[in-house]
Design a protein around this motif. Structure first.
Motif, short mmCIF file in Angstrom:
data_model
loop_
_atom_site.label_atom_id
_atom_site.label_comp_id
_atom_site.label_asym_id
_atom_site.label_seq_id
_atom_site.Cartn_x
_atom_site.Cartn_y
_atom_site.Cartn_z
N GLY A 102 0.80 -1.21 0.00
CA GLY A 102 0.00 0.00 0.00
C GLY A 102 0.83 1.26 0.00
O GLY A 102 1.76 1.42 -0.79
N GLU A 103 0.49 2.15 0.91
CA GLU A 103 1.13 3.46 0.97
C GLU A 103 2.64 3.35 1.16
O GLU A 103 3.40 4.05 0.49
N ARG A 104 3.07 2.50 2.06
CA ARG A 104 4.51 2.37 2.31
C ARG A 104 5.25 1.89 1.07
O ARG A 104 6.33 2.40 0.75
N ALA A 105 4.69 0.92 0.37
CA ALA A 105 5.32 0.44 -0.86
C ALA A 105 5.40 1.56 -1.89
O ALA A 105 6.42 1.72 -2.56
N ASP A 106 4.32 2.33 -2.02
CA ASP A 106 4.32 3.44 -2.99
C ASP A 106 5.38 4.47 -2.63
O ASP A 106 6.11 4.96 -3.51
N LEU A 107 5.47 4.84 -1.36
CA LEU A 107 6.46 5.82 -0.92
C LEU A 107 7.88 5.32 -1.16
O LEU A 107 8.73 6.04 -1.71
N LEU A 108 8.14 4.07 -0.77
CA LEU A 108 9.49 3.52 -0.95
C LEU A 108 9.84 3.33 -2.42
O LEU A 108 10.99 3.55 -2.81
N ASP A 109 8.89 2.93 -3.24
CA ASP A 109 9.15 2.79 -4.67
C ASP A 109 9.46 4.13 -5.31
O ASP A 109 10.36 4.24 -6.15
N THR A 110 8.73 5.17 -4.90
CA THR A 110 8.99 6.51 -5.43
C THR A 110 10.37 7.00 -5.01
O THR A 110 11.13 7.54 -5.83
N LEU A 111 10.71 6.79 -3.75
CA LEU A 111 12.04 7.17 -3.28
C LEU A 111 13.12 6.39 -4.02
O LEU A 111 14.13 6.97 -4.44
N ALA A 112 12.91 5.10 -4.22
CA ALA A 112 13.90 4.28 -4.94
C ALA A 112 14.11 4.79 -6.37
O ALA A 112 15.24 4.82 -6.86
N LYS A 113 13.05 5.22 -7.02
CA LYS A 113 13.17 5.75 -8.38
C LYS A 113 14.05 7.00 -8.41
O LYS A 113 14.94 7.12 -9.25
N HIS A 114 13.83 7.90 -7.48
CA HIS A 114 14.62 9.13 -7.46
C HIS A 114 16.05 8.89 -7.00
O HIS A 114 16.98 9.54 -7.48
N ARG A 115 16.24 7.92 -6.10
CA ARG A 115 17.61 7.54 -5.73
C ARG A 115 18.34 7.01 -6.96
O ARG A 115 19.51 7.31 -7.18
N PHE A 116 17.65 6.19 -7.75
CA PHE A 116 18.27 5.64 -8.96
C PHE A 116 18.71 6.77 -9.90
O PHE A 116 19.83 6.76 -10.40
N PHE A 117 17.82 7.73 -10.13
CA PHE A 117 18.18 8.83 -11.04
C PHE A 117 19.40 9.59 -10.51
O PHE A 117 20.30 9.95 -11.27
N LEU A 118 19.44 9.85 -9.22
CA LEU A 118 20.59 10.55 -8.64
C LEU A 118 21.87 9.73 -8.81
O LEU A 118 22.88 10.24 -9.29
N ARG A 119 21.83 8.48 -8.44
CA ARG A 119 23.01 7.61 -8.56
C ARG A 119 23.45 7.47 -10.02
O ARG A 119 24.65 7.44 -10.31
N PHE A 120 22.48 7.39 -10.92
CA PHE A 120 22.78 7.17 -12.34
C PHE A 120 23.61 8.31 -12.93
O PHE A 120 24.37 8.09 -13.86
N THR A 121 23.48 9.51 -12.38
CA THR A 121 24.26 10.63 -12.90
C THR A 121 25.76 10.43 -12.70
O THR A 121 26.55 11.08 -13.36
N THR A 122 26.14 9.53 -11.80
CA THR A 122 27.56 9.33 -11.51
C THR A 122 28.16 8.16 -12.28
O THR A 122 29.36 7.89 -12.14
N ARG A 123 27.38 7.50 -13.12
CA ARG A 123 27.86 6.31 -13.82
C ARG A 123 29.11 6.63 -14.64
O ARG A 123 29.18 7.64 -15.34
N GLY A 124 30.11 5.77 -14.49
CA GLY A 124 31.33 5.88 -15.29
C GLY A 124 32.28 7.00 -14.90
O GLY A 124 33.26 7.22 -15.61
N LEU A 125 32.02 7.69 -13.80
CA LEU A 125 32.89 8.81 -13.42
C LEU A 125 34.00 8.36 -12.48
O LEU A 125 33.82 7.45 -11.68
N ASP A 126 35.12 9.05 -12.56
CA ASP A 126 36.17 8.83 -11.56
C ASP A 126 36.01 9.88 -10.46
O ASP A 126 35.13 10.75 -10.53
N ASP A 127 36.83 9.80 -9.45
CA ASP A 127 36.71 10.70 -8.30
C ASP A 127 36.89 12.16 -8.68
O ASP A 127 36.18 13.04 -8.18
N GLU A 128 37.85 12.42 -9.56
CA GLU A 128 38.10 13.81 -9.97
C GLU A 128 36.88 14.39 -10.67
O GLU A 128 36.48 15.53 -10.41
#
Length: 178
Positions: free
Chosen positions: A15-41
């Motif tokens: 229900g509500e908890r699954a919807d909230l966590l799924d929405t958060l997971a989607k936005h976490r994915f988008f944030l993390r995805f911006t760093t794909r293939g980058l080095d520290d610099e």
């Protein structure tokens, strides 16, 4: 994530908890995805007039999420004050400091995410609320429920995922959401 009874947090939420966590997971994915293939610099590089960098955004979002979950569990005393040291520590979350690595920041973000997901799955009631700490950006006397805090974490993550997309595009032309 495995709980003490061997199930996963995702399987015990609905229900509500699954919807909230799924929405958060989607936005976490988008944030993390911006760093794909980058080095520290690259992750530490500022590509706009802002002080923001991709590694700093990962660190900042993890720090903010952890702080708000601490608030849900322990109330306003869990949040940093407005003293000079606390404000300087908060400002440092927007940048990668010497010795920090993108891999380490992503690992910390994963740990924060696992904890948040577990707290949301196991919290007896999303209506549990605490008064907000006194701060110029909070309405005096306001209270936030665990649900409201989770919605704030989702909004914060989505907003910074958008910032990260702009920074990444400025860095090398790659886009995340477009």
């Amino acid at each position: 994530m495995t709980t003490t009874d061997g199930t996963t947090a995702r399987t015990i939420t609905s229900g509500e908890r699954a919807d909230l966590l799924d929405t958060l997971a989607k936005h976490r994915f988008f944030l993390r995805f911006t760093t794909r293939g980058l080095d520290d610099e690259q992750a530490a590089r500022r590509t706009t007039v802002s002080r923001l960098c991709l590694g700093g955004l990962i660190k900042h979002v993890a720090d903010v999420e952890k702080g708000w979950v601490d608030f849900v569990l322990h109330g306003p005393q869990a949040m940093a004050g407005l003293d000079e040291e606390s404000l300087a520590k908060h400002a440092a979350t927007f940048e990668m400091l010497p010795g920090e690595t993108l891999a380490g920041l992503l690992e910390q973000y994963d740990e924060v995410a696992r904890r948040t997901d577990q707290v949301v799955a196991e919290l007896p009631d999303l209506d549990l609320s605490h008064p907000l700490p006194e701060a110029p950006w909070f309405e005096p006397g306001a209270r936030w429920s665990a649900r409201r805090v989770l919605l704030h974490i989702i909004a914060e993550t989505a907003q910074h995922a958008g910032h990260a997309d702009i920074i990444r595009e400025s860095l090398d032309g790659s886009t995340t959401m477009g």
